[in-house]
Write a protein that holds these residues in place. Structure first.
Motif, PDB file in Angstrom:
ATOM      1  N   GLY A 108      44.140  18.495 -17.804  1.00  0.00           N
ATOM      2  CA  GLY A 108      45.337  19.150 -17.494  1.00  0.00           C
ATOM      3  C   GLY A 108      46.316  18.911 -19.058  1.00  0.00           C
ATOM      4  O   GLY A 108      47.224  19.441 -18.667  1.00  0.00           O
ATOM      5  N   SER A 109      45.579  18.621 -19.945  1.00  0.00           N
ATOM      6  CA  SER A 109      46.419  19.027 -21.420  1.00  0.00           C
ATOM      7  C   SER A 109      46.440  20.093 -21.476  1.00  0.00           C
ATOM      8  O   SER A 109      47.054  20.768 -22.656  1.00  0.00           O
ATOM      9  CB  SER A 109      45.654  18.164 -22.867  1.00  0.00           C
ATOM     10  N   GLY A 110      45.729  20.763 -21.370  1.00  0.00           N
ATOM     11  CA  GLY A 110      45.677  22.199 -21.468  1.00  0.00           C
ATOM     12  C   GLY A 110      44.254  22.922 -22.253  1.00  0.00           C
ATOM     13  O   GLY A 110      44.150  23.929 -23.126  1.00  0.00           O
ATOM     14  N   LYS A 111      43.457  22.545 -22.233  1.00  0.00           N
ATOM     15  CA  LYS A 111      41.758  22.667 -22.716  1.00  0.00           C
ATOM     16  C   LYS A 111      41.479  23.970 -22.953  1.00  0.00           C
ATOM     17  O   LYS A 111      41.542  25.042 -22.961  1.00  0.00           O
ATOM     18  CB  LYS A 111      40.596  21.128 -22.338  1.00  0.00           C
ATOM     19  N   THR A 112      41.836  24.147 -21.234  1.00  0.00           N
ATOM     20  CA  THR A 112      41.027  25.405 -20.714  1.00  0.00           C
ATOM     21  C   THR A 112      42.314  26.854 -21.025  1.00  0.00           C
ATOM     22  O   THR A 112      41.454  27.842 -21.445  1.00  0.00           O
ATOM     23  CB  THR A 112      40.901  25.363 -19.110  1.00  0.00           C
ATOM     24  N   THR A 113      43.507  26.511 -21.098  1.00  0.00           N
ATOM     25  CA  THR A 113      43.760  27.399 -21.301  1.00  0.00           C
ATOM     26  C   THR A 113      44.028  27.510 -23.119  1.00  0.00           C
ATOM     27  O   THR A 113      44.024  28.921 -23.285  1.00  0.00           O
ATOM     28  CB  THR A 113      45.565  27.168 -20.663  1.00  0.00           C
ATOM     29  N   LYS A 117      43.273  31.313 -24.604  1.00  0.00           N
ATOM     30  CA  LYS A 117      44.596  31.989 -26.071  1.00  0.00           C
ATOM     31  C   LYS A 117      43.386  31.932 -27.330  1.00  0.00           C
ATOM     32  O   LYS A 117      43.818  32.949 -28.104  1.00  0.00           O
ATOM     33  CB  LYS A 117      45.585  30.830 -26.507  1.00  0.00           C
ATOM     34  N   ARG A 138      36.031  19.306 -13.046  1.00  0.00           N
ATOM     35  CA  ARG A 138      36.860  19.373 -11.675  1.00  0.00           C
ATOM     36  C   ARG A 138      36.852  21.116 -10.952  1.00  0.00           C
ATOM     37  O   ARG A 138      35.937  21.696 -11.951  1.00  0.00           O
ATOM     38  CB  ARG A 138      38.532  20.403 -13.279  1.00  0.00           C
ATOM     39  N   GLN A 144      38.973  28.533 -13.605  1.00  0.00           N
ATOM     40  CA  GLN A 144      39.954  29.414 -14.397  1.00  0.00           C
ATOM     41  C   GLN A 144      39.325  29.645 -15.142  1.00  0.00           C
ATOM     42  O   GLN A 144      40.021  30.510 -15.810  1.00  0.00           O
ATOM     43  CB  GLN A 144      40.515  27.663 -14.301  1.00  0.00           C
ATOM     44  N   LYS A 250      52.259  22.815 -25.299  1.00  0.00           N
ATOM     45  CA  LYS A 250      53.249  22.911 -24.014  1.00  0.00           C
ATOM     46  C   LYS A 250      54.453  22.360 -24.961  1.00  0.00           C
ATOM     47  O   LYS A 250      55.335  21.284 -24.654  1.00  0.00           O
ATOM     48  CB  LYS A 250      53.388  21.762 -23.025  1.00  0.00           C
ATOM     49  N   ASP A 252      56.503  24.206 -25.665  1.00  0.00           N
ATOM     50  CA  ASP A 252      57.837  24.702 -25.647  1.00  0.00           C
ATOM     51  C   ASP A 252      58.202  23.827 -24.513  1.00  0.00           C
ATOM     52  O   ASP A 252      59.670  24.099 -23.971  1.00  0.00           O
ATOM     53  CB  ASP A 252      57.206  25.818 -24.854  1.00  0.00           C
ATOM     54  N   GLY A 275      50.569  24.892 -28.810  1.00  0.00           N
ATOM     55  CA  GLY A 275      50.989  26.451 -27.197  1.00  0.00           C
ATOM     56  C   GLY A 275      52.719  26.030 -27.176  1.00  0.00           C
ATOM     57  O   GLY A 275      52.787  24.575 -27.174  1.00  0.00           O
ATOM     58  N   LEU A 276      53.090  27.353 -26.985  1.00  0.00           N
ATOM     59  CA  LEU A 276      54.200  27.463 -26.766  1.00  0.00           C
ATOM     60  C   LEU A 276      54.689  27.754 -25.455  1.00  0.00           C
ATOM     61  O   LEU A 276      55.634  28.278 -24.723  1.00  0.00           O
ATOM     62  CB  LEU A 276      54.835  28.311 -27.605  1.00  0.00           C
ATOM     63  N   GLY A 277      53.953  27.978 -24.026  1.00  0.00           N
ATOM     64  CA  GLY A 277      53.937  28.824 -23.036  1.00  0.00           C
ATOM     65  C   GLY A 277      52.181  28.677 -22.632  1.00  0.00           C
ATOM     66  O   GLY A 277      51.365  28.812 -22.325  1.00  0.00           O
ATOM     67  N   GLU A 278      52.776  29.447 -21.298  1.00  0.00           N
ATOM     68  CA  GLU A 278      50.596  29.510 -21.105  1.00  0.00           C
ATOM     69  C   GLU A 278      50.235  30.907 -20.339  1.00  0.00           C
ATOM     70  O   GLU A 278      49.000  31.386 -19.912  1.00  0.00           O
ATOM     71  CB  GLU A 278      51.561  29.829 -19.247  1.00  0.00           C
TER      72      GLU A 278
HETATM   73  P1  GDP Z   1      42.896  21.259 -18.836  1.00  0.00           P
HETATM   74  O1  GDP Z   1      43.612  20.617 -17.205  1.00  0.00           O
HETATM   75  O2  GDP Z   1      42.650  20.621 -20.279  1.00  0.00           O
HETATM   76  O3  GDP Z   1      42.054  22.573 -19.217  1.00  0.00           O
HETATM   77  O4  GDP Z   1      44.189  22.004 -18.470  1.00  0.00           O
HETATM   78  P2  GDP Z   1      44.408  23.751 -18.108  1.00  0.00           P
HETATM   79  O5  GDP Z   1      44.555  24.647 -19.370  1.00  0.00           O
HETATM   80  O6  GDP Z   1      44.107  23.943 -16.629  1.00  0.00           O
HETATM   81  O7  GDP Z   1      46.465  23.610 -18.361  1.00  0.00           O
HETATM   82  C1  GDP Z   1      46.816  23.071 -17.437  1.00  0.00           C
HETATM   83  C2  GDP Z   1      48.107  22.835 -16.769  1.00  0.00           C
HETATM   84  O8  GDP Z   1      49.452  23.281 -18.167  1.00  0.00           O
HETATM   85  C3  GDP Z   1      48.310  24.627 -17.107  1.00  0.00           C
HETATM   86  O9  GDP Z   1      49.319  25.181 -15.749  1.00  0.00           O
HETATM   87  C4  GDP Z   1      48.624  25.475 -18.102  1.00  0.00           C
HETATM   88  O10 GDP Z   1      49.005  26.820 -17.498  1.00  0.00           O
HETATM   89  C5  GDP Z   1      49.852  24.464 -18.554  1.00  0.00           C
HETATM   90  N1  GDP Z   1      49.667  24.945 -20.602  1.00  0.00           N
HETATM   91  C6  GDP Z   1      48.683  24.583 -20.875  1.00  0.00           C
HETATM   92  N2  GDP Z   1      48.888  24.781 -22.002  1.00  0.00           N
HETATM   93  C7  GDP Z   1      50.457  25.201 -22.174  1.00  0.00           C
HETATM   94  C8  GDP Z   1      51.883  25.124 -22.999  1.00  0.00           C
HETATM   95  O11 GDP Z   1      51.347  25.595 -24.439  1.00  0.00           O
HETATM   96  N3  GDP Z   1      52.582  25.320 -22.525  1.00  0.00           N
HETATM   97  C9  GDP Z   1      53.369  24.743 -21.117  1.00  0.00           C
HETATM   98  N4  GDP Z   1      54.505  25.341 -20.741  1.00  0.00           N
HETATM   99  N5  GDP Z   1      52.233  25.241 -20.558  1.00  0.00           N
HETATM  100  C10 GDP Z   1      50.624  25.090 -20.946  1.00  0.00           C
END
Ligand code: GDP
Length: 297
Positions: A108-113, A117, A138, A144, A250, A252, A275-278
């Protein structure tokens, strides 16, 4: 900078405005200094770092006899930049052929996203990129990552659901070597049941990857909105693998941009990206001076 400012608007409202209002007062008495400390702590800078920063600021203000709010703001900004150690190398090491980057952090920390990026940035720079979906726990993670790969024009290597993460990581790097791609980014699972489990899993991923060559970067992805608590979790990762850089996501979505200072200080690892957005373009290199400038307005 304008973009950074826009994205950090929530942080700015906590950090900048209240702070600048205090700096603009006629008298900087004990109450005023306390308020300055409070706003830094409220912005998640951390208690220790705040005491140091404000201590130095008081000293400098006294020595220089400064009263002018603009000068005070500049002095504060300089102290914040200093706290972030502007001399650190924050570039991504992608010199290997292929360069191999492991991306770690809690779910949930944003690894995949972040993998998506980073791939986007590298591809825009003319690199070819392969994404390895080693987060096999997961259910949706691999899907994803494949979506991101399609979106940014990267290749992807996936395993069946529940596959051994190390075997998927191995296959991804092997394919990267065989096909001559420039960079392999490996998305890992962030199950934090306990330190031993994590160490076993990430350690194994790292070992099998290293059979084919060195890991160039291990990036720890950290959610800025988890504040000081998230830092404790993050520390476990730094004890388990050799983290070479932090990606703070996150930013942002938090009013507490000062967390960057706490992260770097507590973990002793440079924040390299934020990271500043999705969206695919919502990743920026972390530059202390520009960041602090955006923060204090
Ligand atoms: P993972 O479980 O670590 O792989 O996390 P995900 O990449 O699935 O990200 C979890 C949620 O955080 C998703 O809804 C992403 O869109 C969101 N997210 C990731 N990076 C950012 C960011 O920099 N800003 C915002 N606002 N959301 C983010």
């Amino acid at each position: 900078l304008v973009r950074l400012r826009g994205r950090l608007s929530r942080s700015q409202s906590v950090f900048g405005k209240s702070l600048l209002a205090v700096l603009a007062r006629d008298r900087l008495d004990e109450d005023a200094w306390e308020e300055i400390e409070d706003s830094l702590i409220a912005a998640d800078v951390g208690v220790e770092a705040t005491h140091e920063i404000v201590g130095r600021l008081r000293e400098r203000t006294k020595v220089l006899g400064t009263r002018n709010p603009t000068e005070l703001r500049a002095l504060l900004a300089a102290e914040l930049v200093e706290a972030l150690d502007p001399t650190l190398d924050r570039s991504l090491n992608v010199a290997g052929k292929p360069s191999v980057l492991l991306v770690v952090g809690v779910n949930g920390s944003g690894k995949t996203t972040t993998c998506g990026k980073i791939a986007r940035v590298l591809i825009a720079d003319g690199h070819t990129v392969l994404l390895g979906a080693a987060d096999t726990f997961r259910a949706a993670a691999s899907e994803q990552l494949a979506t991101w790969a399609g979106r940014v024009g990267a290749e992807v290597v996936r395993g069946p659901e529940g596959a051994d993460p190390a075997s998927v990581a191995f296959d991804a790097v092997k394919k990267g070597v065989d096909t001559g791609v420039d960079t392999v980014l490996v998305d890992t699972a962030g199950r934090l049941q306990n330190k031993v489990g994590l160490m076993d899993e990430l350690g194994k991923v790292k070992r099998v990857v290293e059979k084919q060559g060195p890991v160039d970067e291990t990036l720890l992805v950290l959610d800025a909105t988890t504040g000081q608590n998230g830092l404790e979790q993050a520390r476990v990762f730094t004890e388990v693998v050799d983290v070479t850089g932090v990606v703070l996501t996150k930013l942002d979505g938090t009013a507490k941009g000062g967390i960057v200072i706490a992260v770097q200080r507590k973990l002793g690892i440079p924040v390299k990206l934020v990271g500043l957005g999705e969206g695919p373009d919502d990743l920026a290199p972390f530059e202390p001076a520009a960041f602090v400038d955006a923060l204090v307005g």
